[in-house]
Design a protein around this motif. Sequence first.
Motif, PDB file in Angstrom:
ATOM      1  N   LEU A 189     -18.014 -42.165  39.077  1.00 24.68           N
ATOM      2  CA  LEU A 189     -18.065 -40.748  39.434  1.00 24.68           C
ATOM      3  C   LEU A 189     -16.648 -40.198  39.551  1.00 24.68           C
ATOM      4  N   THR A 190     -16.440 -38.997  39.012  1.00 28.49           N
ATOM      5  CA  THR A 190     -15.151 -38.316  39.167  1.00 28.49           C
ATOM      6  C   THR A 190     -15.389 -36.872  39.596  1.00 28.49           C
ATOM      7  N   LEU A 191     -14.295 -36.183  39.885  1.00 31.86           N
ATOM      8  CA  LEU A 191     -14.394 -34.769  40.236  1.00 31.86           C
ATOM      9  C   LEU A 191     -14.944 -33.939  39.090  1.00 31.86           C
ATOM     10  N   ALA A 192     -14.816 -34.428  37.863  1.00 31.60           N
ATOM     11  CA  ALA A 192     -15.391 -33.706  36.722  1.00 31.60           C
ATOM     12  C   ALA A 192     -16.910 -33.657  36.837  1.00 31.60           C
ATOM     13  N   ASP A 193     -17.530 -34.757  37.276  1.00 32.93           N
ATOM     14  CA  ASP A 193     -18.980 -34.765  37.487  1.00 32.93           C
ATOM     15  C   ASP A 193     -19.365 -33.798  38.595  1.00 32.93           C
ATOM     16  N   ILE A 194     -18.627 -33.851  39.696  1.00 34.00           N
ATOM     17  CA  ILE A 194     -18.930 -32.988  40.837  1.00 34.00           C
ATOM     18  C   ILE A 194     -18.831 -31.522  40.445  1.00 34.00           C
ATOM     19  N   ASP A 195     -17.802 -31.186  39.686  1.00 35.01           N
ATOM     20  CA  ASP A 195     -17.618 -29.803  39.262  1.00 35.01           C
ATOM     21  C   ASP A 195     -18.725 -29.364  38.295  1.00 35.01           C
ATOM     22  N   LEU A 196     -19.031 -30.208  37.316  1.00 39.07           N
ATOM     23  CA  LEU A 196     -20.070 -29.867  36.345  1.00 39.07           C
ATOM     24  C   LEU A 196     -21.431 -29.697  37.005  1.00 39.07           C
ATOM     25  N   VAL A 197     -21.742 -30.581  37.935  1.00 32.07           N
ATOM     26  CA  VAL A 197     -23.033 -30.473  38.625  1.00 32.07           C
ATOM     27  C   VAL A 197     -23.078 -29.215  39.481  1.00 32.07           C
ATOM     28  N   SER A 198     -21.935 -28.819  40.045  1.00 29.82           N
ATOM     29  CA  SER A 198     -21.889 -27.577  40.804  1.00 29.82           C
ATOM     30  C   SER A 198     -22.201 -26.375  39.905  1.00 29.82           C
ATOM     31  N   VAL A 199     -21.628 -26.379  38.696  1.00 25.34           N
ATOM     32  CA  VAL A 199     -21.895 -25.296  37.742  1.00 25.34           C
ATOM     33  C   VAL A 199     -23.365 -25.299  37.333  1.00 25.34           C
ATOM     34  N   LEU A 200     -23.858 -26.475  36.946  1.00 24.92           N
ATOM     35  CA  LEU A 200     -25.239 -26.558  36.471  1.00 24.92           C
ATOM     36  C   LEU A 200     -26.256 -26.390  37.592  1.00 24.92           C
ATOM     37  N   GLY A 201     -25.846 -26.749  38.828  1.00 24.19           N
ATOM     38  CA  GLY A 201     -26.778 -26.658  39.950  1.00 24.19           C
ATOM     39  C   GLY A 201     -27.373 -25.274  40.098  1.00 24.19           C
ATOM     40  N   TRP A 202     -26.505 -24.255  40.032  1.00 24.62           N
ATOM     41  CA  TRP A 202     -27.034 -22.890  40.127  1.00 24.62           C
ATOM     42  C   TRP A 202     -27.434 -22.353  38.755  1.00 24.62           C
ATOM     43  N   GLY A 203     -26.754 -22.814  37.715  1.00 21.32           N
ATOM     44  CA  GLY A 203     -27.019 -22.279  36.381  1.00 21.32           C
ATOM     45  C   GLY A 203     -28.404 -22.588  35.868  1.00 21.32           C
ATOM     46  N   LEU A 204     -28.836 -23.826  36.035  1.00 15.36           N
ATOM     47  CA  LEU A 204     -30.168 -24.209  35.567  1.00 15.36           C
ATOM     48  C   LEU A 204     -31.247 -23.446  36.321  1.00 15.36           C
ATOM     49  N   ASP A 205     -31.054 -23.294  37.639  1.00 11.88           N
ATOM     50  CA  ASP A 205     -32.042 -22.559  38.439  1.00 11.88           C
ATOM     51  C   ASP A 205     -32.041 -21.085  38.063  1.00 11.88           C
ATOM     52  N   PHE A 206     -30.851 -20.509  37.926  1.00 10.79           N
ATOM     53  CA  PHE A 206     -30.772 -19.078  37.637  1.00 10.79           C
ATOM     54  C   PHE A 206     -31.383 -18.758  36.280  1.00 10.79           C
ATOM     55  N   ALA A 207     -31.057 -19.564  35.279  1.00  7.40           N
ATOM     56  CA  ALA A 207     -31.562 -19.306  33.932  1.00  7.40           C
ATOM     57  C   ALA A 207     -32.951 -19.901  33.706  1.00  7.40           C
ATOM     58  N   LYS A 208     -33.482 -20.585  34.746  1.00  7.77           N
ATOM     59  CA  LYS A 208     -34.814 -21.196  34.675  1.00  7.77           C
ATOM     60  C   LYS A 208     -34.941 -22.124  33.454  1.00  7.77           C
ATOM     61  N   ILE A 209     -33.939 -22.995  33.306  1.00  6.40           N
ATOM     62  CA  ILE A 209     -33.923 -23.936  32.190  1.00  6.40           C
ATOM     63  C   ILE A 209     -34.602 -25.234  32.608  1.00  6.40           C
ATOM     64  N   ASP A 210     -35.592 -25.639  31.862  1.00  9.47           N
ATOM     65  CA  ASP A 210     -36.315 -26.883  32.103  1.00  9.47           C
ATOM     66  C   ASP A 210     -35.463 -28.052  31.600  1.00  9.47           C
ATOM     67  N   THR A 211     -35.225 -29.036  32.465  1.00  3.11           N
ATOM     68  CA  THR A 211     -34.394 -30.168  32.062  1.00  3.11           C
ATOM     69  C   THR A 211     -35.184 -31.279  31.369  1.00  3.11           C
ATOM     70  N   THR A 212     -36.493 -31.101  31.188  1.00  2.00           N
ATOM     71  CA  THR A 212     -37.296 -32.141  30.536  1.00  2.00           C
ATOM     72  C   THR A 212     -36.736 -32.549  29.176  1.00  2.00           C
ATOM     73  N   PRO A 213     -36.283 -31.593  28.336  1.00  2.00           N
ATOM     74  CA  PRO A 213     -35.713 -32.007  27.042  1.00  2.00           C
ATOM     75  C   PRO A 213     -34.345 -32.684  27.153  1.00  2.00           C
ATOM     76  N   TYR A 214     -33.783 -32.723  28.364  1.00  2.00           N
ATOM     77  CA  TYR A 214     -32.447 -33.274  28.559  1.00  2.00           C
ATOM     78  C   TYR A 214     -32.494 -34.378  29.623  1.00  2.00           C
TER      79      TYR A 214
END
Length: 205
Positions: free
Chosen positions: A160-185
């Motif tokens: 784990l690095t800060l790059a993971d923490i930062d990316l998950v922070s971006v995606l954490g709200w982004g996936l919810d806001f855009a209502k993106i289903d992660t099943t294909p990923y």
Amino acid sequence: MALTFYYSPQSSASRVHDTLTALGIPYEEKRVDLRAGDQKKPEFLALNPNGKVPTIVLDGTPMFESIAIQIALGERFGVEKGLWPALGSPEHLTALTWLCWGQVTLGASLFRYMHNTSEWHPKEQHNAAQAAAALKELGEQIGMLDAHLKGRDFVTGPRLTLADIDLVSVLGWGLDFAKIDTTPYPNVAAWIARTRKRLPPHSAS
């Protein structure tokens, strides 16, 4: 070492908060009320002429732009704590690449989608075609990250690095806001779960 962190909730300052929490270093918090216009006051503009958060003051020197802040924190505090690769290593180059990709490429698509759909922006500025195009880009970008994560626990490999923490922070709200289903990923979904388990309990991702 003296560090002051200027932030506003539900902003891009959240990713810096996550990093500071993960690093476990002492810092002083100063909340900036964006709706009240604190970011336009002369004393804040003297630190950040953009009038935005996040902003930090590290040992008397102001810094702004979250990419610069994350890299500086990683290089100064993260290597010793095992949260940032050694400078010049292959993992370091990979961490820099994905950290910047998350904030520039992925972030641009998320903000374009938000600008054309969010109540934070006037409805007369919304553009359905632009929103659809941004959503398509997001799907392609998340698919690219999913392919990169195949066979990897984290973006640079097994650690784990800060790059993971930062990316998950971006995606954490982004996936919810855009209502993106992660099943294909599935690789992205598993990586988000792994990263969140490693975050300190008070982290705000």
